[in-house]
Design a protein around this motif. Structure first.
Motif, PDB file in Angstrom:
ATOM      1  N   ASN A  19      -5.884   3.819  -2.311  1.00 34.64           N
ATOM      2  CA  ASN A  19      -5.024   2.678  -2.601  1.00 34.64           C
ATOM      3  C   ASN A  19      -5.771   1.625  -3.404  1.00 34.64           C
ATOM      4  N   VAL A  20      -7.026   1.383  -3.058  1.00 37.05           N
ATOM      5  CA  VAL A  20      -7.831   0.407  -3.789  1.00 37.05           C
ATOM      6  C   VAL A  20      -8.051   0.869  -5.235  1.00 37.05           C
ATOM      7  N   ALA A  21      -8.207   2.173  -5.408  1.00 33.51           N
ATOM      8  CA  ALA A  21      -8.438   2.727  -6.749  1.00 33.51           C
ATOM      9  C   ALA A  21      -7.154   2.828  -7.571  1.00 33.51           C
ATOM     10  N   PHE A  22      -6.006   2.765  -6.899  1.00 34.52           N
ATOM     11  CA  PHE A  22      -4.737   3.003  -7.582  1.00 34.52           C
ATOM     12  C   PHE A  22      -4.532   1.992  -8.710  1.00 34.52           C
ATOM     13  N   GLY A  23      -4.226   2.502  -9.884  1.00 33.73           N
ATOM     14  CA  GLY A  23      -3.936   1.650 -11.030  1.00 33.73           C
ATOM     15  C   GLY A  23      -5.114   1.403 -11.947  1.00 33.73           C
ATOM     16  N   LEU A  24      -6.311   1.750 -11.506  1.00 40.48           N
ATOM     17  CA  LEU A  24      -7.483   1.497 -12.353  1.00 40.48           C
ATOM     18  C   LEU A  24      -7.495   2.359 -13.615  1.00 40.48           C
ATOM     19  N   ASP A  25      -6.703   3.425 -13.604  1.00 36.24           N
ATOM     20  CA  ASP A  25      -6.625   4.273 -14.790  1.00 36.24           C
ATOM     21  C   ASP A  25      -5.327   4.068 -15.557  1.00 36.24           C
ATOM     22  N   PHE A  26      -4.590   2.984 -15.229  1.00 43.52           N
ATOM     23  CA  PHE A  26      -3.366   2.697 -15.969  1.00 43.52           C
ATOM     24  C   PHE A  26      -3.694   2.303 -17.408  1.00 43.52           C
ATOM     25  N   LYS A  27      -2.671   2.355 -18.250  1.00 43.33           N
ATOM     26  CA  LYS A  27      -2.844   2.168 -19.692  1.00 43.33           C
ATOM     27  C   LYS A  27      -3.502   0.838 -20.034  1.00 43.33           C
ATOM     28  N   LEU A  45       0.838  -1.197   0.000  1.00 46.74           N
ATOM     29  CA  LEU A  45       0.000   0.000   0.000  1.00 46.74           C
ATOM     30  C   LEU A  45       0.874   1.248   0.000  1.00 46.74           C
ATOM     31  N   LEU A  46       0.433   2.259  -0.707  1.00 44.57           N
ATOM     32  CA  LEU A  46       1.171   3.525  -0.760  1.00 44.57           C
ATOM     33  C   LEU A  46       0.833   4.346   0.483  1.00 44.57           C
ATOM     34  N   PRO A  47       1.837   4.696   1.288  1.00 40.73           N
ATOM     35  CA  PRO A  47       1.570   5.294   2.606  1.00 40.73           C
ATOM     36  C   PRO A  47       0.917   6.666   2.563  1.00 40.73           C
ATOM     37  N   TRP A  48       1.039   7.382   1.451  1.00 43.16           N
ATOM     38  CA  TRP A  48       0.474   8.728   1.379  1.00 43.16           C
ATOM     39  C   TRP A  48      -0.977   8.738   0.868  1.00 43.16           C
ATOM     40  N   LEU A  49      -1.505   7.557   0.536  1.00 41.52           N
ATOM     41  CA  LEU A  49      -2.878   7.469   0.057  1.00 41.52           C
ATOM     42  C   LEU A  49      -3.776   6.825   1.102  1.00 41.52           C
ATOM     43  N   THR A  50      -5.026   7.227   1.122  1.00 40.03           N
ATOM     44  CA  THR A  50      -5.998   6.560   1.982  1.00 40.03           C
ATOM     45  C   THR A  50      -6.260   5.141   1.460  1.00 40.03           C
ATOM     46  N   HIS A  76     -11.187   5.814   4.769  1.00 40.83           N
ATOM     47  CA  HIS A  76     -10.455   7.087   4.773  1.00 40.83           C
ATOM     48  C   HIS A  76      -9.178   7.040   5.618  1.00 40.83           C
ATOM     49  N   LEU A  77      -8.821   5.860   6.110  1.00 44.19           N
ATOM     50  CA  LEU A  77      -7.594   5.709   6.886  1.00 44.19           C
ATOM     51  C   LEU A  77      -6.393   5.513   5.968  1.00 44.19           C
ATOM     52  N   ARG A  78      -5.232   5.925   6.471  1.00 49.21           N
ATOM     53  CA  ARG A  78      -3.993   5.672   5.746  1.00 49.21           C
ATOM     54  C   ARG A  78      -3.379   4.358   6.237  1.00 49.21           C
ATOM     55  N   PRO A  79      -2.463   3.774   5.462  1.00 52.76           N
ATOM     56  CA  PRO A  79      -1.914   2.458   5.811  1.00 52.76           C
ATOM     57  C   PRO A  79      -1.326   2.359   7.211  1.00 52.76           C
ATOM     58  N   THR A  80      -0.747   3.442   7.738  1.00 49.43           N
ATOM     59  CA  THR A  80      -0.154   3.383   9.073  1.00 49.43           C
ATOM     60  C   THR A  80      -1.202   3.144  10.156  1.00 49.43           C
TER      61      THR A  80
END
Length: 263
Positions: A97-105, A88-93, A133-137
């Protein structure tokens, strides 16, 4: 009844340039929709490498991998990968994080509303709506693994490849994640390939267990587990299969100089 094959490997081999031996050689594997196939084997047998080839993250030296009969060339949008580390990317909620990559090529283009709906459904499926809305930490280890699984589910994968995803969890949390994986398979009919060193985990989850045999690591044994879920109380039935698997693994060790199996 066996499900129609969804993900297939045919005579797949992997050899690195200059290496004396292949990582694995001429592996055949078929995985049907809604089927859980677990790969066991000694350290160095090529289990994780095979998983990367199946997921299009590592090109094979020879052979082919297909999804629904179509050859795969690189990562496929309907094949998702989860590792032991949630990543998980620490700066994202959690939600982002779950949404990350859904707009990749390589992912299909989604309208904003559809993307939000996918993310919401995936978070709900793994029971983390209260933590979106929590961050990974701020997440426990089990919550982080659930978030990683939700990230996979948001891609609506036909095949889910798991590389020891529950290995770092405590026993209770690990059991919860195993139950969640079975729920995902039941809800979505996803084909699952799981790499683990834990024979008991394989017995509880798998429709089929494949044993790789070292280098060259063609599968040497294959067990079909025709038992209904949940299996926690099927001690005698699973115990007999466990003894057979252990016997096969000990036979491998006696012919190999690889380190001891982790079981």
């Amino acid at each position: 009844m066996t499900s129609p094959r969804l993900l297939s490997a045919e005579r797949v081999s992997l050899r690195y340039s200059g290496a004396a031996r292949p990582v694995f050689a001429e592996v055949d594997l078929d995985v049907g929709a809604g089927e859980v196939v677990t790969i066991l084997g000694p350290s160095g047998a090529g289990k994780s490498s095979l998983l990367r080839v199946l997921g299009g993250l590592q090109p094979s030296t020879s052979g082919s991998v297909t999804i629904r009969g179509t050859p795969m060339h690189g990562a496929h949008p309907r094949v998702a990968f989860a590792f032991q580390s949630p990543g998980l990317l620490p700066w994202l909620t959690l939600e982002r994080n779950v949404a990350f990559g859904l707009d990749f090529k390589r992912q299909p283009r989604l309208e904003r509303s559809e993307l939000a709906a996918r993310v919401d459904a995936a978070i709900t499926e793994v029971g983390l709506s209260h933590a979106r809305h929590l961050r990974p930490t701020a997440l426990s280890g089990g919550m982080a693994q659930r978030a990683a699984l939700a990230r996979c589910l948001a891609r609506q994968p036909e095949a889910l490849l798991l590389d020891e995803p529950f290995g770092a969890l405590d026993e209770v949390t690990r059991g919860e994640m195993q139950d969640l994986l079975l729920k995902v398979v039941a809800d979505f009919g996803t084909a699952v390939v799981l790499v683990t060193h834990d024979i008991d985990e394989a017995l509880l989850l798998s429709d089929r267990i494949v044993l790789l045999g070292g280098s060259p690591a063609a599968p040497i044994r294959d067990w079909r587990i025709a038992l209904s879920h949940p299996r926690h109380d099927l001690v005698a039935e699973l115990g007999a299969i466990r003894v057979d698997i252990l016997s096969a693994m000990r036979g491998l060790r006696s012919r190999s100089r690889e380190p001891d199996y982790v079981i």
